[in-house]
Scaffold this active site. Structure first.
Site, PDB file in Angstrom:
ATOM      1  N   GLU A 166       6.191   4.200   4.334  1.00 60.01           N
ATOM      2  CA  GLU A 166       7.111   3.136   4.770  1.00 60.01           C
ATOM      3  C   GLU A 166       8.270   3.709   5.591  1.00 60.01           C
ATOM      4  OE1 GLU A 166       9.980  -0.385   2.902  1.00 60.01           O
ATOM      5  OE2 GLU A 166       9.175   1.198   1.605  1.00 60.01           O
ATOM      6  N   ARG A 172      18.076  -9.023   4.076  1.00 60.05           N
ATOM      7  CA  ARG A 172      17.451  -8.501   2.860  1.00 60.05           C
ATOM      8  C   ARG A 172      17.261  -9.564   1.781  1.00 60.05           C
ATOM      9  NH1 ARG A 172      13.394  -5.204   2.326  1.00 60.05           N
ATOM     10  NH2 ARG A 172      13.804  -3.212   1.324  1.00 60.05           N
ATOM     11  N   ASP A 186       7.729  -2.977   6.716  1.00 60.51           N
ATOM     12  CA  ASP A 186       8.707  -3.785   6.001  1.00 60.51           C
ATOM     13  C   ASP A 186       9.525  -4.540   7.045  1.00 60.51           C
ATOM     14  OD1 ASP A 186      11.353  -4.478   4.849  1.00 60.51           O
ATOM     15  OD2 ASP A 186      10.630  -3.445   3.070  1.00 60.51           O
ATOM     16  N   GLU A 225       9.692  -8.207  -1.199  1.00 57.84           N
ATOM     17  CA  GLU A 225      10.624  -7.217  -1.737  1.00 57.84           C
ATOM     18  C   GLU A 225      11.992  -7.561  -1.167  1.00 57.84           C
ATOM     19  OE1 GLU A 225      10.971  -2.414  -2.152  1.00 57.84           O
ATOM     20  OE2 GLU A 225      10.780  -3.230  -0.130  1.00 57.84           O
ATOM     21  N   HIS A 251      13.399  -3.522   7.536  1.00 58.62           N
ATOM     22  CA  HIS A 251      13.660  -2.270   8.249  1.00 58.62           C
ATOM     23  C   HIS A 251      13.258  -2.388   9.715  1.00 58.62           C
ATOM     24  CE1 HIS A 251      14.738  -0.298   4.547  1.00 58.62           C
ATOM     25  NE2 HIS A 251      13.598  -0.661   4.001  1.00 58.62           N
TER      26      HIS A 251
END
Length: 266
Positions: free
Chosen positions: A149, A214, A182, A243, A185
């Protein structure tokens, strides 16, 4: 439409079976596990076996450790590799697809003083390739994959963009090492996230989702139709694992994700 998964700590309930009941009622098709250090994940095997027998779908584990295989200290690196090997073996026993890990987290950022890490770029590369090769070979023996990741520049100084991860994976020559993307990011690091997805398409093995801030998908400003459209065009067939932090009532926030992503992908 993609299958959505929710990380276990976001779901209400005391047991994985209770969490799974809620997850299914909220439209999820899987639970993403969290793998703590200290061989904690291996110690959970009796619990995980019972959950599997009760029909809980657990295809992936996201590593949650204090240090990672790119650490500056050799002893910490060796421990991280040992922990990851164990987690790959556990997820394989559960019939899962693999484990997701960054190279490091919070170890150093070139964006903050003193700006220059104690290890040079070439040594960084050697350390990462050694770790990825050992872990990838173990994953191949277990029949699962390691998902690397990329993190944003404030959380890791070595692997920030999908292209950087792809370069490392190509050099290992191992099909058992894939990119774990992700959306959070990518929103920081990729100039064109959909284009980055398409460029890395043959190497993408797992996807995690949260919005630009987030929080849960739908709580920020990420261009979800474009992001999901690129992932579909890339031929991705795995889960979208949530997440994130939760904005608002936690249960309502978790319930909002699947219908939001369904609308965005339509």
């Amino acid at each position: 439409m993609f299958t959505t998964a929710c990380q276990e700590q976001l779901l209400p309930g005391e047991t994985l079976q209770q969490k799974w009941e809620f997850a299914r009622s909220a439209g999820y098709g899987a639970i993403e596990l969290r793998g703590k250090g200290g061989f904690h994940f291996r110690e959970r095997l009796p619990e995980l076996r019972r959950a599997l027998a009760d029909g809980v779908v657990m295809p992936t584990v996201c590593v949650e450790m204090p240090h990672f295989f790119g650490a500056f200290d050799e002893e910490l690196r060796r421990d991280a590799v040992a922990q990851l090997r164990s987690q790959l073996s556990v997820i394989a026993e559960l019939g899962g697809r693999g484990a997701m890990t960054p190279a490091s987290y919070g170890m150093f950022s070139r964006r903050l003083p003193p700006f220059e890490p104690p290890r040079g770029e070439e040594e960084d590369r050697e350390v990462l390739l050694a770790g990825l090769t050992e872990l990838g070979e173990h994953a191949a023996r277990e029949g699962v994959a390691l998902f690397l990741e990329p993190l944003n520049r404030y959380e890791d100084h070595m692997v920030n963009r999908l292209g950087q991860a792809v370069e490392l994976i190509r050099e290992t020559g191992l099909g058992s090492v894939r990119v774990g993307i992700d959306s959070y990011h990518m929103n920081i690091e990729e100039a064109d996230p959909p284009a980055a997805i398409l460029d890395a398409a043959p190497y993408i093995g797992h996807a995690q989702v949260s919005d630009s801030n987030r929080f849960q998908p739908g709580a920020g400003h990420l261009d979800w139709p474009a992001w999901l459209g690129a992932l579909e065009a890339a031929g991705y067939e795995g889960e979208l694992a949530v997440e994130c932090r939760l904005d608002g009532d936690p249960e309502e926030a978790v319930r909002s994700v699947t219908p939001f992503l369904t609308r965005a992908a339509a």
